[in-house]
Design a protein around this motif. Structure first.
Motif, mmCIF file in Angstrom:
data_model
loop_
_atom_site.group_PDB
_atom_site.id
_atom_site.type_symbol
_atom_site.label_atom_id
_atom_site.label_comp_id
_atom_site.label_asym_id
_atom_site.label_seq_id
_atom_site.Cartn_x
_atom_site.Cartn_y
_atom_site.Cartn_z
ATOM 1 N N ASP A 112 -71.940 39.326 59.611
ATOM 2 C CA ASP A 112 -71.826 39.206 61.068
ATOM 3 C C ASP A 112 -73.063 38.578 61.701
ATOM 4 O OD1 ASP A 112 -69.257 40.156 61.113
ATOM 5 O OD2 ASP A 112 -69.857 42.244 61.358
ATOM 6 N N ALA A 136 -78.644 41.001 51.022
ATOM 7 C CA ALA A 136 -78.585 42.368 51.553
ATOM 8 C C ALA A 136 -79.352 43.374 50.714
ATOM 9 C CB ALA A 136 -77.127 42.822 51.680
ATOM 10 N N ASP A 169 -70.063 51.719 47.769
ATOM 11 C CA ASP A 169 -70.305 52.747 48.761
ATOM 12 C C ASP A 169 -70.326 52.134 50.165
ATOM 13 O OD1 ASP A 169 -71.527 55.675 49.011
ATOM 14 O OD2 ASP A 169 -72.650 54.351 50.376
ATOM 15 N N GLU A 222 -71.550 48.238 54.492
ATOM 16 C CA GLU A 222 -72.086 48.062 55.853
ATOM 17 C C GLU A 222 -73.236 47.050 55.842
ATOM 18 O OE1 GLU A 222 -73.584 51.593 57.813
ATOM 19 O OE2 GLU A 222 -74.259 50.383 59.524
ATOM 20 N N GLY A 223 -74.082 47.135 54.820
ATOM 21 C CA GLY A 223 -75.161 46.148 54.689
ATOM 22 C C GLY A 223 -74.605 44.736 54.578
ATOM 23 N N ARG A 273 -73.343 43.526 57.918
ATOM 24 C CA ARG A 273 -74.418 43.136 58.838
ATOM 25 C C ARG A 273 -74.891 41.711 58.526
ATOM 26 N NH1 ARG A 273 -76.842 47.487 61.901
ATOM 27 N NH2 ARG A 273 -78.540 46.027 62.289
ATOM 28 N N ILE A 274 -74.951 41.369 57.252
ATOM 29 C CA ILE A 274 -75.311 39.992 56.897
ATOM 30 C C ILE A 274 -74.208 39.034 57.359
ATOM 31 C CG2 ILE A 274 -75.728 38.363 54.997
ATOM 32 C CD1 ILE A 274 -78.076 40.251 55.302
ATOM 33 N N GLY A 334 -72.214 52.561 52.524
ATOM 34 C CA GLY A 334 -73.573 52.156 52.908
ATOM 35 C C GLY A 334 -73.857 50.726 52.467
ATOM 36 N N LEU A 335 -73.359 50.363 51.302
ATOM 37 C CA LEU A 335 -73.547 49.000 50.810
ATOM 38 C C LEU A 335 -72.653 48.003 51.558
ATOM 39 C CD1 LEU A 335 -73.835 49.464 46.917
ATOM 40 C CD2 LEU A 335 -75.624 49.601 48.675
#
Lengths: 360, 360
Positions: free
Chosen positions: B237, B96, B225, B230-231, B234-235, B227-228
């Motif tokens: 999922d 990520a 955070d 969420e990254g 995404r990986i 933002g991290l």
């Protein structure tokens, strides 16, 4: 979008799994779970294991489980790779056997996780159109540049390809790996596992979430030539040494051992499927000839979207895919006879003069 | 080498985990497992869960567990990402936040899985040399091209960096992610978790295998955070919707809830560590000042390789790394007082006139 994300994160389009509602009164017919629960041997094995060894790492290669699966299919342990559900096994397979720059092929309508893996690993792909009746032409998959992946039975259609058809596709891709995702094969006539000794490019992927009723435990496996399973092991051992925990290893092993329970519950689901197909046809549904533990149906009078919503309001969750080619269909998991009887009653109260409509 | 392997498989150099011997009489001091077993609440929770819902998929985002971890650290659920052990969380973090073509940095002596991830994902890296006493110079990690990963306490040395030092490194990489792998932090003075709200580029990775005694259950997590995280989601999922099974979710949640048990067992291990350090020093060992649940030692008279073998022959498995910079050291997990007493007795019988040697 976060400024710290890699290119890999940026190109992902994550998979969205079926809803998991917390309301225990909802009857879930949306993620092809098994209504019967696992063999009673599973919790007995977990019980023993959990009191002894949770503080110790699991066996990295899950030998006990691989031996059990191997002996079930009369194959050496080296033909078996185990992972955290077939989704993880598929992800590792995409990494291990497919490449950037060489296009893989899969059917245009199939398990929607395949394009998700391809995007993450930057593997180009071609979605091969199906015929109007959702069947595929085997020759469309011959000589694929980068490899092939086919779900058999396919999801969400439930359509099944015979072993000879699979063999034709495998034989016509001698330089590439053909992955057959057999998540639902235990509800179908025959597996292609009989071919693995003859075709070093055939990888079969299985899950214990459906026919073995262990969705909550996360165990899947692959069957293939030891050259392929070694490739998968190299990926796994570069990601996570222990992907299956101790309880899942003993639980899954116990499930494979209990052949009688497996055969009984598997047959029950097949029988219920045949019965519900005939009942839905009587009610004006078009039903594809499924060989899985779900059916794919559309109704001549009622839109799938509205039926989905009205079923949900009445306590039944089914799956509706918002893709133009299939958005007039619903995918319905085959539950227990009791659940399906209640499902039919609800349908009869929802459908316009449904109970009197007979149309096949 | 198999002709179907992708470039990714070909470039892997898989991690080799510590030995898991089947002989129950061997005392395992080689993989930093916890001698005390998990909180009794863990098996109670698993007991309840397993009778009800193994046939249903787990919650994909393990919300219950993330809520519990979040509330423990006084952070919203969005700051928490959970995975199948910290190894999987680390693998997803490399994917990520690190990239091809930009070099990441980590200490030359550290957890040997970091170069394994880098090779799999084709991320270039620089192994930053440590000083002769195995400490690091923080400024060596400032302005890293592609990001930084540091284990704190470090493995296999056990050396610990204070929060101010971590903050310096994070502050001096404002455009890159700094991953702090806190697998062993519960045995050390303080975590850098207090910094995550101020630094959107700081990701802390944790495991429940060590201080929570759940190595057999495969649960790790990251704190950072949103933002991290969420990254990371995404990986995840794009690889596997459900990486933690139902039993692991409820077991890990129960372990976090039982603060009293956690504090008691954690303190016991710290106390045993301090005692064994002083005992080993009396016997002529050089012992690094560990803040982990293991110690890194060398003996002035006996080679590590021969000591490793003689301990193994006597029923004690410790870890010996065959790398020139550290091959005169052994890493020894801190077990229970009983195990360590018996370990000392064995040492005394092995070492040349050991019991009478006093040297610090």
């Amino acid at each position: 979008m976060n400024k710290f994300w890699s290119k890999a994160v940026k190109r992902t389009e994550p998979y969205v799994p079926g809803e998991q509602l917390k309301d225990p009164n909802i009857i879930k017919l949306n993620t092809n779970e098994n209504p019967y629960g696992p063999s009673p041997q599973v919790s007995r094995s977990i019980q023993t294991e959990m009191t002894q060894s949770l503080h110790l790492y699991p066996a990295p290669d899950a030998d006990e489980l691989r031996d059990q699966i191997g002996s079930y299919y009369k194959l050496d342990r080296d033909y078996i790779f185990t992972g955290n559900g077939s989704d993880e096994v598929l992800a590792f397979s995409f990494m291990a056997f497919f490449e950037e720059y060489t296009k893989i092929r899969f059917p245009a309508i199939t398990y929607s996780f395949y394009p998700v893996y391809a995007k993450l690993f930057d593997i180009p792909y071609e979605e091969v159109p199906l015929k109007r009746d959702f069947t595929l032409a085997p020759e469309d998959f011959f000589g694929a540049d980068g490899g092939v992946i086919i779900a058999n039975p396919n999801a969400p259609t439930g359509l099944y390809l015979g072993v000879e058809t699979i063999e034709e596709i495998v034989r016509n891709n001698p330089e590439r790996v053909v992955i057959i995702d057999e998540a639902y094969i235990d509800f179908a006539p025959a597996s292609a596992v009989s071919l693995v000794k003859r075709y070093p490019n055939l990888l079969i992927v299985r899950t214990m979430s459906k026919s073995r009723s262990l969705a909550g435990l996360r165990v899947g496996f692959a069957i293939g030539d030891p050259g392929l399973t070694e490739g998968l092991n190299r990926i796994k051992d570069s990601v996570n040494s222990y992907t299956i925990d101790r309880l899942a290893i003993v639980g899954a092993t116990a499930a494979i051992k209990d052949e009688e329970y497996f055969q009984k519950t598997r047959q029950k689901i097949i029988d219920t499927r045949e019965w519900i197909i005939s009942e839905l046809k009587k009610r004006g549904f078009h039903v594809l000839p499924s060989k899985a533990n779900f059916i794919f149906v559309s109704h001549y009078k009622t839109s799938a979207a509205s039926l989905y919503q009205r079923l949900k309001d009445s306590g039944f969750l089914v799956r509706h895919f918002q893709r133009p080619e299939i958005d007039h269909y619903l995918r319905i998991t085959v539950g227990s006879d009791e659940q399906m009887t209640s499902f039919l009653d609800t349908l009869d109260s929802i459908l316009p003069s449904a109970s009197s409509t007979v149309r096949d």
